[in-house]
Design a protein around this motif. Structure first.
Motif, PDB file in Angstrom:
ATOM      1  N   UNK A 190       0.822  -1.203   0.000  1.00 38.22           N
ATOM      2  CA  UNK A 190       0.000   0.000   0.000  1.00 38.22           C
ATOM      3  C   UNK A 190       0.859   1.257   0.000  1.00 38.22           C
ATOM      4  N   UNK A 191       1.874   1.298   0.861  1.00 37.93           N
ATOM      5  CA  UNK A 191       2.723   2.483   0.960  1.00 37.93           C
ATOM      6  C   UNK A 191       3.454   2.755  -0.345  1.00 37.93           C
ATOM      7  N   UNK A 192       3.888   1.692  -1.019  1.00 38.66           N
ATOM      8  CA  UNK A 192       4.549   1.873  -2.304  1.00 38.66           C
ATOM      9  C   UNK A 192       3.612   2.502  -3.322  1.00 38.66           C
ATOM     10  N   UNK A 193       2.357   2.046  -3.331  1.00 38.36           N
ATOM     11  CA  UNK A 193       1.372   2.603  -4.263  1.00 38.36           C
ATOM     12  C   UNK A 193       1.049   4.046  -3.921  1.00 38.36           C
ATOM     13  N   UNK A 194       0.880   4.342  -2.633  1.00 41.09           N
ATOM     14  CA  UNK A 194       0.557   5.705  -2.230  1.00 41.09           C
ATOM     15  C   UNK A 194       1.705   6.663  -2.549  1.00 41.09           C
ATOM     16  N   UNK A 195       2.932   6.231  -2.286  1.00 40.56           N
ATOM     17  CA  UNK A 195       4.088   7.070  -2.588  1.00 40.56           C
ATOM     18  C   UNK A 195       4.153   7.383  -4.074  1.00 40.56           C
ATOM     19  N   UNK A 196       3.953   6.346  -4.892  1.00 43.01           N
ATOM     20  CA  UNK A 196       3.971   6.550  -6.345  1.00 43.01           C
ATOM     21  C   UNK A 196       2.863   7.499  -6.782  1.00 43.01           C
ATOM     22  N   UNK A 197       1.655   7.295  -6.236  1.00 42.51           N
ATOM     23  CA  UNK A 197       0.521   8.139  -6.622  1.00 42.51           C
ATOM     24  C   UNK A 197       0.756   9.594  -6.238  1.00 42.51           C
ATOM     25  N   UNK A 198       1.226   9.830  -5.019  1.00 38.06           N
ATOM     26  CA  UNK A 198       1.444  11.204  -4.552  1.00 38.06           C
ATOM     27  C   UNK A 198       2.529  11.887  -5.378  1.00 38.06           C
ATOM     28  N   UNK A 199       3.613  11.179  -5.663  1.00 40.24           N
ATOM     29  CA  UNK A 199       4.692  11.771  -6.454  1.00 40.24           C
ATOM     30  C   UNK A 199       4.204  12.148  -7.856  1.00 40.24           C
ATOM     31  N   UNK A 200       3.409  11.272  -8.467  1.00 39.43           N
ATOM     32  CA  UNK A 200       2.898  11.574  -9.805  1.00 39.43           C
ATOM     33  C   UNK A 200       1.942  12.758  -9.767  1.00 39.43           C
ATOM     34  N   UNK A 201       1.068  12.795  -8.774  1.00 38.77           N
ATOM     35  CA  UNK A 201       0.122  13.901  -8.674  1.00 38.77           C
ATOM     36  C   UNK A 201       0.836  15.229  -8.477  1.00 38.77           C
ATOM     37  N   UNK A 202       1.849  15.239  -7.621  1.00 33.49           N
ATOM     38  CA  UNK A 202       2.603  16.472  -7.390  1.00 33.49           C
ATOM     39  C   UNK A 202       3.215  16.968  -8.704  1.00 33.49           C
ATOM     40  N   UNK A 203       3.774  16.040  -9.467  1.00 36.76           N
ATOM     41  CA  UNK A 203       4.362  16.422 -10.746  1.00 36.76           C
ATOM     42  C   UNK A 203       3.326  16.933 -11.725  1.00 36.76           C
ATOM     43  N   UNK A 204       2.178  16.266 -11.790  1.00 40.26           N
ATOM     44  CA  UNK A 204       1.115  16.674 -12.719  1.00 40.26           C
ATOM     45  C   UNK A 204       0.524  18.035 -12.350  1.00 40.26           C
ATOM     46  N   UNK A 205       0.603  18.378 -11.060  1.00 33.75           N
ATOM     47  CA  UNK A 205      -0.034  19.609 -10.581  1.00 33.75           C
ATOM     48  C   UNK A 205       0.965  20.745 -10.387  1.00 33.75           C
ATOM     49  N   UNK A 206       2.073  20.664 -11.094  1.00 34.18           N
ATOM     50  CA  UNK A 206       3.004  21.790 -11.127  1.00 34.18           C
ATOM     51  C   UNK A 206       4.101  21.770 -10.096  1.00 34.18           C
ATOM     52  N   UNK A 207       4.225  20.686  -9.336  1.00 32.63           N
ATOM     53  CA  UNK A 207       5.256  20.618  -8.311  1.00 32.63           C
ATOM     54  C   UNK A 207       4.736  21.088  -6.967  1.00 32.63           C
ATOM     55  N   UNK A 208       5.486  20.775  -5.920  1.00 30.02           N
ATOM     56  CA  UNK A 208       5.053  21.117  -4.564  1.00 30.02           C
ATOM     57  C   UNK A 208       5.272  22.597  -4.276  1.00 30.02           C
ATOM     58  N   UNK A 209       4.315  23.170  -3.585  1.00 27.45           N
ATOM     59  CA  UNK A 209       4.418  24.563  -3.195  1.00 27.45           C
ATOM     60  C   UNK A 209       5.502  24.744  -2.146  1.00 27.45           C
ATOM     61  N   UNK A 210       6.127  25.917  -2.157  1.00 25.26           N
ATOM     62  CA  UNK A 210       7.139  26.256  -1.149  1.00 25.26           C
ATOM     63  C   UNK A 210       6.506  26.117   0.239  1.00 25.26           C
ATOM     64  N   UNK A 211       7.104  25.289   1.133  1.00 27.39           N
ATOM     65  CA  UNK A 211       6.530  25.106   2.466  1.00 27.39           C
ATOM     66  C   UNK A 211       6.293  26.408   3.225  1.00 27.39           C
ATOM     67  N   UNK A 212       7.093  27.446   2.917  1.00 26.88           N
ATOM     68  CA  UNK A 212       6.940  28.726   3.609  1.00 26.88           C
ATOM     69  C   UNK A 212       5.603  29.372   3.281  1.00 26.88           C
ATOM     70  N   UNK A 213       5.008  28.991   2.138  1.00 29.20           N
ATOM     71  CA  UNK A 213       3.740  29.566   1.720  1.00 29.20           C
ATOM     72  C   UNK A 213       2.565  28.835   2.356  1.00 29.20           C
ATOM     73  N   UNK A 214       2.776  27.543   2.699  1.00 27.52           N
ATOM     74  CA  UNK A 214       1.708  26.728   3.250  1.00 27.52           C
ATOM     75  C   UNK A 214       1.335  27.173   4.649  1.00 27.52           C
ATOM     76  N   UNK A 215       0.123  26.868   5.046  1.00 20.83           N
ATOM     77  CA  UNK A 215      -0.376  27.222   6.383  1.00 20.83           C
ATOM     78  C   UNK A 215      -0.158  26.071   7.336  1.00 20.83           C
ATOM     79  N   UNK A 216       0.461  26.333   8.489  1.00 21.18           N
ATOM     80  CA  UNK A 216       0.751  25.275   9.455  1.00 21.18           C
ATOM     81  C   UNK A 216      -0.529  24.757  10.072  1.00 21.18           C
ATOM     82  N   UNK A 217      -0.505  23.450  10.422  1.00 20.49           N
ATOM     83  CA  UNK A 217      -1.634  22.809  11.102  1.00 20.49           C
ATOM     84  C   UNK A 217      -1.248  22.523  12.528  1.00 20.49           C
TER      85      UNK A 217
END
Length: 308
Positions: A281-308
């Motif tokens: 499961x973890x292998x599939x999730x890692x692959x899916x998340x990495x592909x989605x991040x790439x398809x959606x323009x890359x990860x946003x700068x963490x400094x821009x994100x809102x902390x939880x």
């Protein structure tokens, strides 16, 4: 154990607790059932259930933990009905209806009396922690529940710096572009048959079992609507509903992956079973998340994100 939904968070802590230390920290907050006069209680429980006391499973840097919460079910209608009866009895006795403070005191006493008789419902929420990629995924449908699990983990570990995973490009715009321009779709992306479209008037169009490349959807998009949810499939990995906030819903892992899990020889060992499932499961999730991040323009700068 196979996740149905996924709320994703980026971990910013520079150091990850070693497995043994994290296990000890969770053990200090192990789940215990609610007492007779308690309304709610939560704590960490074994992902393998009654088959094991192990609170953390780790395979190749992927950790699986589970938060259990137990709550006594005391319907408000039951409380209201019983309270009205007691207020009526008090009014008959003293000749005037109970004042607001008396009524509140009666209600509190009533709840204390009824709690031991109430049924207790237990819910569990699983958390996947990719310590190498510094990513946390929580298997639940609501953001509120995901945040409560993070709060519990933060209290248990002493600190936990995370932000919701975010990408550079607006997800609604990217999903809409996939629909209006099929040539823009990544090679391993397959558009599903479910969609939610939002317009400037806050109106929502939902469609199921529909050809999303058909005229109806294209006309709705041409009128100014954008896709806020879209069913997609990542070939060979999993299917999912992608939301505009990067929450992944209705995960459906590839049949070949599930067959591999079912065919794995665990010799009836529940620990080996859950570790095998976790690795796949973890292998599939890692692959899916990495592909989605790439398809959606890359990860946003963490400094821009809102902390939880």
């Amino acid at each position: 154990m196979w996740f149905k939904h996924l709320h994703l968070y980026r971990v910013h802590d520079s150091d990850i607790l070693p497995l043994e230390q994290q296990s000890d920290a969770l053990a200090a907050h192990r789940f215990q059932p609610v007492g007779p006069h308690e309304a709610r209680r939560h704590g960490w429980s074994a992902p393998a259930g009654r088959n094991s006391d192990l609170l953390v499973h780790e395979v190749q840097g992927h950790r699986l933990i589970r938060l259990a919460e137990q709550q006594r079910l005391l319907p408000s209608s039951v409380i209201k009905e019983e309270l009205e009866e007691r207020c009526a009895e008090l009014e008959a006795k003293q000749g005037f209806p109970p004042r607001r403070r008396e009524r509140q005191a009666l209600k509190e006493t009533l709840i204390e009396e009824l709690l031991p008789q109430a049924f207790a419902r237990t819910t569990v929420t699983e958390l996947w922690w990719d310590t190498r990629s510094r990513l946390i995924g929580i298997n639940c449908a609501s953001a509120k529940r995901a945040e409560s699990v993070l709060d519990a983990l933060r209290q248990t570990l002493g600190s936990l710096k995370v932000t919701p995973l975010a990408v550079r490009e607006p997800i609604a715009r990217t999903m809409t572009h996939w629909l209006t321009d099929p040539s823009s779709r990544p090679d391993s992306l397959v558009i599903g048959d479910q969609i939610e479209l939002r317009g400037n008037d806050d109106g929502i169009i939902r469609a199921r079992a529909m050809d999303l490349d058909g005229d109806e959807i294209q006309t709705a998009i041409a009128s100014g609507r954008q896709a806020s949810r879209l069913a997609i499939q990542i070939e060979g990995v999993l299917g999912l509903t992608l939301q505009e906030d990067l929450v992944l819903k209705s995960l459906a892992f590839d049949d070949a992956l599930l067959d591999e899990a079912n065919d794995a020889d665990d010799d009836g060992d529940p620990i080996l079973r859950i570790d095998t499932d976790l690795a796949l499961m973890a292998g599939a999730l890692t692959s899916a998340v990495q592909q989605l991040i790439g398809w959606l323009g890359g990860e946003q700068d963490p400094a821009v994100a809102t902390a939880v």
